[in-house]
Design an enzyme around this catalytic site. Structure first.
Site, PDB file in Angstrom:
ATOM      1  N   GLU A   1      -1.654   4.104   4.787  1.00  0.00           N
ATOM      2  CA  GLU A   1      -3.027   3.799   5.208  1.00  0.00           C
ATOM      3  C   GLU A   1      -3.421   2.577   4.394  1.00  0.00           C
ATOM      4  OE1 GLU A   1      -6.521   3.313   5.067  1.00  0.00           O
ATOM      5  OE2 GLU A   1      -6.971   5.332   4.304  1.00  0.00           O
ATOM      6  N   LEU A   2      -3.363   1.407   5.021  1.00  0.00           N
ATOM      7  CA  LEU A   2      -3.392   0.145   4.259  1.00  0.00           C
ATOM      8  C   LEU A   2      -4.670  -0.657   4.503  1.00  0.00           C
ATOM      9  CD1 LEU A   2       0.382  -0.684   4.896  1.00  0.00           C
ATOM     10  CD2 LEU A   2      -0.644   0.587   3.017  1.00  0.00           C
TER      11      LEU A   2
ATOM     12  N   GLY B   1      -3.733   2.348   0.182  1.00  0.00           N
ATOM     13  CA  GLY B   1      -3.971   1.217  -0.715  1.00  0.00           C
ATOM     14  C   GLY B   1      -3.716  -0.086   0.008  1.00  0.00           C
ATOM     15  N   SER B   2      -3.342  -1.102  -0.757  1.00  0.00           N
ATOM     16  CA  SER B   2      -3.229  -2.437  -0.161  1.00  0.00           C
ATOM     17  C   SER B   2      -1.959  -2.566   0.671  1.00  0.00           C
ATOM     18  CB  SER B   2      -3.224  -3.501  -1.256  1.00  0.00           C
ATOM     19  OG  SER B   2      -1.996  -3.456  -1.942  1.00  0.00           O
TER      20      SER B   2
ATOM     21  N   GLU C   1      -3.938  10.472   9.778  1.00  0.00           N
ATOM     22  CA  GLU C   1      -4.366  11.527   8.857  1.00  0.00           C
ATOM     23  C   GLU C   1      -5.537  12.266   9.473  1.00  0.00           C
ATOM     24  OE1 GLU C   1      -4.960   9.149   5.172  1.00  0.00           O
ATOM     25  OE2 GLU C   1      -3.062  10.064   4.598  1.00  0.00           O
TER      26      GLU C   1
ATOM     27  N   LYS D   1       0.003  10.845  -7.579  1.00  0.00           N
ATOM     28  CA  LYS D   1      -0.359   9.848  -8.590  1.00  0.00           C
ATOM     29  C   LYS D   1      -1.749   9.348  -8.219  1.00  0.00           C
ATOM     30  CE  LYS D   1      -0.451   5.944  -9.448  1.00  0.00           C
ATOM     31  NZ  LYS D   1      -1.773   5.329  -9.635  1.00  0.00           N
ATOM     32  N   PRO D   2      -2.795   9.825  -8.919  1.00  0.00           N
ATOM     33  CA  PRO D   2      -4.155   9.359  -8.569  1.00  0.00           C
ATOM     34  C   PRO D   2      -4.360   7.909  -9.019  1.00  0.00           C
ATOM     35  CG  PRO D   2      -4.235  10.972 -10.379  1.00  0.00           C
ATOM     36  CD  PRO D   2      -2.777  10.753 -10.041  1.00  0.00           C
TER      37      PRO D   2
ATOM     38  N   CYS E   1     -11.671   0.994   3.129  1.00  0.00           N
ATOM     39  CA  CYS E   1     -10.720   0.250   3.977  1.00  0.00           C
ATOM     40  C   CYS E   1     -11.294   0.023   5.367  1.00  0.00           C
ATOM     41  CB  CYS E   1      -9.419   1.035   4.136  1.00  0.00           C
ATOM     42  SG  CYS E   1      -8.641   1.381   2.595  1.00  0.00           S
TER      43      CYS E   1
ATOM     44  N   GLU F   1      -9.802  -9.284   3.310  1.00  0.00           N
ATOM     45  CA  GLU F   1     -10.729  -8.172   3.106  1.00  0.00           C
ATOM     46  C   GLU F   1     -11.468  -8.391   1.781  1.00  0.00           C
ATOM     47  OE1 GLU F   1      -8.519  -4.546   2.474  1.00  0.00           O
ATOM     48  OE2 GLU F   1      -9.994  -3.369   3.575  1.00  0.00           O
TER      49      GLU F   1
ATOM     50  N   ASN G   1     -10.966   4.430  -4.405  1.00  0.00           N
ATOM     51  CA  ASN G   1     -12.266   4.411  -3.718  1.00  0.00           C
ATOM     52  C   ASN G   1     -12.735   5.765  -3.195  1.00  0.00           C
ATOM     53  OD1 ASN G   1     -10.325   4.353  -1.722  1.00  0.00           O
ATOM     54  ND2 ASN G   1     -11.403   2.887  -0.429  1.00  0.00           N
TER      55      ASN G   1
HETATM   56  C1  SIN Z   1     -10.528   4.499   3.019  1.00  0.00           C
HETATM   57  O1  SIN Z   1     -11.265   3.618   2.645  1.00  0.00           O
HETATM   58  O2  SIN Z   1      -9.309   4.409   2.822  1.00  0.00           O
HETATM   59  C2  SIN Z   1     -10.968   5.755   3.683  1.00  0.00           C
HETATM   60  C3  SIN Z   1     -12.304   5.720   4.217  1.00  0.00           C
HETATM   61  C4  SIN Z   1     -12.681   6.982   4.977  1.00  0.00           C
HETATM   62  O3  SIN Z   1     -12.006   8.011   4.928  1.00  0.00           O
HETATM   63  O4  SIN Z   1     -13.679   6.897   5.638  1.00  0.00           O
END
Ligand code: SIN
Length: 494
Positions: A268-269, A246-247, A474, A191-192, A302, A397, A168
């Site tokens: 960061e889930l 990710g998830s 982060e 790993k993208p 997210c 979600e 995303n």
């Molecule tokens: C994300 O969706 O993981 C990040 C969103 C953001 O940095 O605003």
């Protein structure tokens, strides 16, 4: 319900000013690596193949880790100022190529060109920020209780880092992690997301040009072997940290795979963000906030609002205002200048949105804007009223463009309902009562709170969640801490 929107699925891809930014190889040790086994990457708006990249496996990932481990020996010895200078140059190169990078991003991810330009600037900002942090990796001196000893701490890089990225934010999620890692003195194997490798590879081309040393930044692209690549990154003893966005389900798997070698972890889930509108709110501001939070990236972030709770006294008015704005959105190809919202990433994403909508409608919810799949990966931005707790959106979600409006009566009730989820990434609320602003901010169980704001992300601020939304922070002054160890030195015999 609004009439079905028209949308454009076939547009001419703008030409890149610098076509050499579009690379179709993996990147290891500052070399472009090809392989006969490749996978195709599609434009989510047209379904047409953009190009092909190598389908790397566990063995090739191990080789990339060896390279990163070798480079760590010298990169970790560079000064903060040297790392500052290189990150700053990389920042400058990204901004100088913003238009080309945004074009590549829109092409592979689908978000509008305006959003993609914003993501490039947002992504680059992490390099500027962490360049400035690289020279401020301070230790401490501790007043010693022993007359013949002195205590102090220094910060040291953890080692090579495995970075696993989502689709995303192909640029900003990479730079948010890589900026902190490189500033700290770590090297990386990235790993993208398999849907969006080209943004990462374009950044590598710029890294090489600005003089980031060989082996410091490496990218392995993978689709069929993705589980093996993830496992190699998590189990290889030379990788000292895993950073994943990710998830929650995948995050739990990666965390358990990493436990055997006791790696440092940043996760960061997933989220299930509540967005609360109190009856004392500035309703127009709340509508703008909901539009920004819910529909950014066509609902695929997210931190997107997932459960919109509106106090009963203002429910109808808020729903009317929101639906009117959403009905004006224009769905289409991200390259079309009239488009406000691009496609979802793939058919699985469309199916989930449809499932959530069908579930809500079958249990009595009413569609007041949008509501239709438009073919391909396009779905109308949608507003639904009459949401209840037994509907899937209350718990899951959606990661798509449905704004489901729930009603509530009291502050106490809504805090309880907002917190009634295993997730805790972002939460939002609108109120003009300063006492309530403090109370609610403090009581919401989430890593981030937007109090009268719908967009909260910034390189200056700590991004991250609580509960099953993850670990670590982060960006901000805290971001670099996830990539260092604190070493305590006891100087005795004085
Ligand atoms: C994300 O969706 O993981 C990040 C969103 C953001 O940095 O605003």
């Amino acid at each position: 319900m609004s009439a079905t929107k028209s949308f454009v699925t076939s547009v001419t891809v703008p030409k890149l000013s610098d076509p050499t930014l579009f690379r179709q190889e993996a990147f290891v040790n500052n070399e472009w690596i090809s392989k006969t086994e490749t996978f195709g990457v599609e434009d989510p708006a047209t379904g047409k193949e953009i190009g092909r990249v190598p389908d790397m496996d566990a063995k090739e990932t191990r080789q990339a880790i060896e390279v990163a481990n070798g480079a760590f020996k010298t990169w970790s010895k560079t000064t903060g100022k040297q790392r500052h200078d290189l990150l700053k140059k990389w920042y400058d190169a990204i901004m100088a190529n913003q238009e080309d990078l945004a074009t590549i991003l829109t092409w592979e991810n689908g978000k509008t060109l305006a959003e993609a330009r914003g993501e490039i600037a947002y992504g680059a900002s992490f390099y500027e920020w962490f360049a400035e942090e690289a020279v401020r990796m301070y230790g401490t001196t501790i007043p010693s209780p022993m007359p013949n000893q002195r205590y102090l701490t220094i910060k040291q890089p953890v080692g090579p880092v495995g970075i696993i990225l989502p689709f995303n934010f192909p640029t900003a999620m990479l730079t948010r992690k890589v900026g902190a890692a490189l500033a700290a003195g770590c090297t990386v194997v990235i790993k993208p997301g398999a849907e969006v490798p080209y943004s990462a590879l374009a950044l590598c081309e710029l890294a090489k040009r600005v003089g980031i040393p060989a082996g410091v930044v490496n990218v392995v692209t993978s689709l069929e072997h993705v589980a093996d690549v993830g496992k190699e990154l998590c189990t290889n003893p030379d990788v000292k940290k895993i950073s994943f966005t990710g998830s929650t389900a995948v995050g739990k798997l990666l965390m358990s795979q990493s436990s055997g070698t006791m790696k440092k972890i940043s996760m960061e889930l997933g989220g299930n963000a509540p967005f609360i509108v109190f009856d004392d709110a500035d309703l127009d501001a709340a509508v703008e906030g909901a539009l920004a939070s819910k529909f950014r990236g066509t609902g695929q972030t997210c931190v997107c609002a997932n459960r919109i709770y509106v106090q009963s006294g203002v429910y109808d008015e808020f729903a009317k205002k929101l639906a009117a704005k959403v009905a004006d959105f224009k769905v289409g190809h991200g390259f079309d200048a009239n488009t406000t919202h691009g496609p979802l990433i793939n058919s699985r994403a469309v199916e989930k949105v449809q499932r959530h909508l069908d579930d809500a409608v079958s249990k009595g919810a009413k569609v007041v804007a949008g509501g239709k799949a438009l073919g391909g990966n396009f779905f109308e931005p949608t507003v639904v009223t009459g949401m209840t707790n037994d509907m899937a959106i209350a718990d899951e979600e959606t990661f798509g463009p449905i704004a489901g409006l729930f009603s509530f009566d009291t502050e106490e009730e809504i805090i309880r309902r907002a917190n009634d989820t295993p997730f805790g990434l972002a939460a939002y609320f609108y109120s003009r009562d300063v006492g309530r602003v403090w109370r609610v901010s403090e009581q919401l169980e989430s890593g981030m709170v937007g109090a009268n704001s719908g967009i909260i992300s910034s390189c200056y601020a700590p991004f991250g969640g609580v509960k099953e939304s993850g670990l670590g922070r982060e960006g901000s002054l805290h971001g670099i801490d996830d990539y260092v160890h604190i070493k305590y030195i006891n100087m005795g015999g004085l």
